[in-house]
Design an enzyme around this catalytic site. Sequence first.
Site, PDB file in Angstrom:
ATOM      1  N   GLY A  75       1.488  -3.227   8.517  1.00  0.00           N
ATOM      2  CA  GLY A  75       2.476  -2.742   7.549  1.00  0.00           C
ATOM      3  C   GLY A  75       2.201  -1.307   7.141  1.00  0.00           C
ATOM      4  N   ASN A 154       4.148  -6.697  -4.189  1.00  0.00           N
ATOM      5  CA  ASN A 154       3.059  -7.570  -3.761  1.00  0.00           C
ATOM      6  C   ASN A 154       2.324  -8.232  -4.908  1.00  0.00           C
ATOM      7  OD1 ASN A 154       2.672  -4.632  -3.711  1.00  0.00           O
ATOM      8  ND2 ASN A 154       0.494  -5.081  -3.550  1.00  0.00           N
ATOM      9  N   CYS A 330      -6.163  -4.794  -2.162  1.00  0.00           N
ATOM     10  CA  CYS A 330      -6.730  -3.478  -1.900  1.00  0.00           C
ATOM     11  C   CYS A 330      -7.349  -2.871  -3.152  1.00  0.00           C
ATOM     12  CB  CYS A 330      -5.655  -2.538  -1.376  1.00  0.00           C
ATOM     13  SG  CYS A 330      -4.668  -3.293  -0.116  1.00  0.00           S
TER      14      CYS A 330
HETATM   15  N1  PLP Z   1       3.221  -3.139   1.839  1.00  0.00           N
HETATM   16  C1  PLP Z   1       3.014  -4.115   0.954  1.00  0.00           C
HETATM   17  C2  PLP Z   1       4.022  -4.367  -0.117  1.00  0.00           C
HETATM   18  C3  PLP Z   1       1.848  -4.900   1.024  1.00  0.00           C
HETATM   19  O1  PLP Z   1       1.643  -5.871   0.146  1.00  0.00           O
HETATM   20  C4  PLP Z   1       0.914  -4.621   2.044  1.00  0.00           C
HETATM   21  C5  PLP Z   1      -0.348  -5.390   2.152  1.00  0.00           C
HETATM   22  O2  PLP Z   1      -0.801  -5.998   1.204  1.00  0.00           O
HETATM   23  C6  PLP Z   1       1.198  -3.582   2.948  1.00  0.00           C
HETATM   24  C7  PLP Z   1       2.359  -2.876   2.811  1.00  0.00           C
HETATM   25  C8  PLP Z   1       0.241  -3.216   4.041  1.00  0.00           C
HETATM   26  O3  PLP Z   1       0.289  -4.132   5.090  1.00  0.00           O
HETATM   27  P1  PLP Z   1      -0.890  -4.180   6.170  1.00  0.00           P
HETATM   28  O4  PLP Z   1      -2.036  -4.868   5.502  1.00  0.00           O
HETATM   29  O5  PLP Z   1      -0.346  -4.959   7.306  1.00  0.00           O
HETATM   30  O6  PLP Z   1      -1.205  -2.784   6.521  1.00  0.00           O
END
Ligand code: PLP
Length: 399
Positions: A75, A154, A330
């Site tokens: 993502g 998220n 994160c």
């Molecule tokens: N965007 C949102 C809203 C997310 O919650 C996350 C991961 O928690 C990401 C992007 C990033 O995704 P990835 O872990 O596949 O890089």
Amino acid sequence: MSDNKLIYLDNNATSAIDEKVLEAMMPFFKENYANPSSMYSFGATAQKAVVEARGIMKDFFNAKSEKEIYFTGCGSEGANTAIKGVLGADKTKKHIITTKVEHPCVLNPYKYYESKGYNVDYIGVNSNGELDLDELKEKVSSNTALVSCMYANNETGVIFPVEKVVDIVKSKNPDTKVFVDAVQAAGKIDIDVQKINADLVSVSGHKFHAPKGIGALYAKAGTLFTPLIIGGHQERGKRAGTENVPYIVGIAKAAQLAKDSLNYELTEVKRLRDKLERGLLKSVFNTRLNSGVANRVPNTTNIGFEYIEGELILLHFSDIGICASSGSACTSGSLEPSHVLRAMGVPFTSLHGSVRFSLSRFTTEDEIDYVLEKVPAIIEKLVKISPYQEELEELRAHK
Ligand code: PLP
């Protein structure tokens, strides 16, 4: 329920691979390991699998053409490709907009461009986590190159009205590109790019039961963006690197299964989420629902336990097998309170004691009952050692 069972309620951080996904992937690790770009017939199976997977992802997004689908590594790559790609393709406009509650994979590229002299606006949210559309309307100008707005948050699960966001942006400046980070919406609500009408939309496989390390980016036909990874001709020159065939097959299988279980998400997963939420709000006196009445994806609840520490709660949960998180995966690990909850103006009394529970189609009623049985005693124990005894007494008296 046995006390050594794992109760996984952190599906917004990552999710278990569906057995059917793993099964679909396995032949591409073993017998069909060829490079899909190879000329010999051994490569044809792998090539066919990638073509089919792109078709499935086209349907998942309801895109018009397979040519609008690009496979990515995650993502974060999707967001970086969209943001850096759009700004790389049009260097004339120096204003960009996003929200205060985006994932760091959007916020940090924006900070990078801010440091390079771009003018950046971060749109705020109200106390329920809902976007301020009036502020957005005010900010879009003829100099706005890009607006990035997530589909679902998220941490709170709050759904943003991305259709309206696109309408507002395009009515003020049809040349402004709109990127939607749909990572937390995929698999939980339907993603229909014809309805949303955004220029770019990203998803990540590991949030909907595919493995970590694979994502997909939709880019509407005609959307100009420079590639993040330059090299070979793969992904029509927009993302170099030999195609990760097993994972591409995996995300497509997961997307198919997600589409098939959307109704289950919206009914059964939501019912279990609501049962958990209502149960905790009722049985634990020092709780608050951080998203209030906002429209949310069906699997997420974010509950503030006032006057106690989130990290302590999570450690006690972990002792009895419950996996949840405070802030996003994160940001947890740092003691900084969540930027999302701060943007919502969550009072300091529960800023540090907020816990996100995120369910999936694999969550069972027994698991929710177990959490509802165990959590009140844990919170009572933590309340007793909280330094805020007077405030807690006051709260208890008013519950
Ligand atoms: N965007 C949102 C809203 C997310 O919650 C996350 C991961 O928690 C990401 C992007 C990033 O995704 P990835 O872990 O596949 O890089």
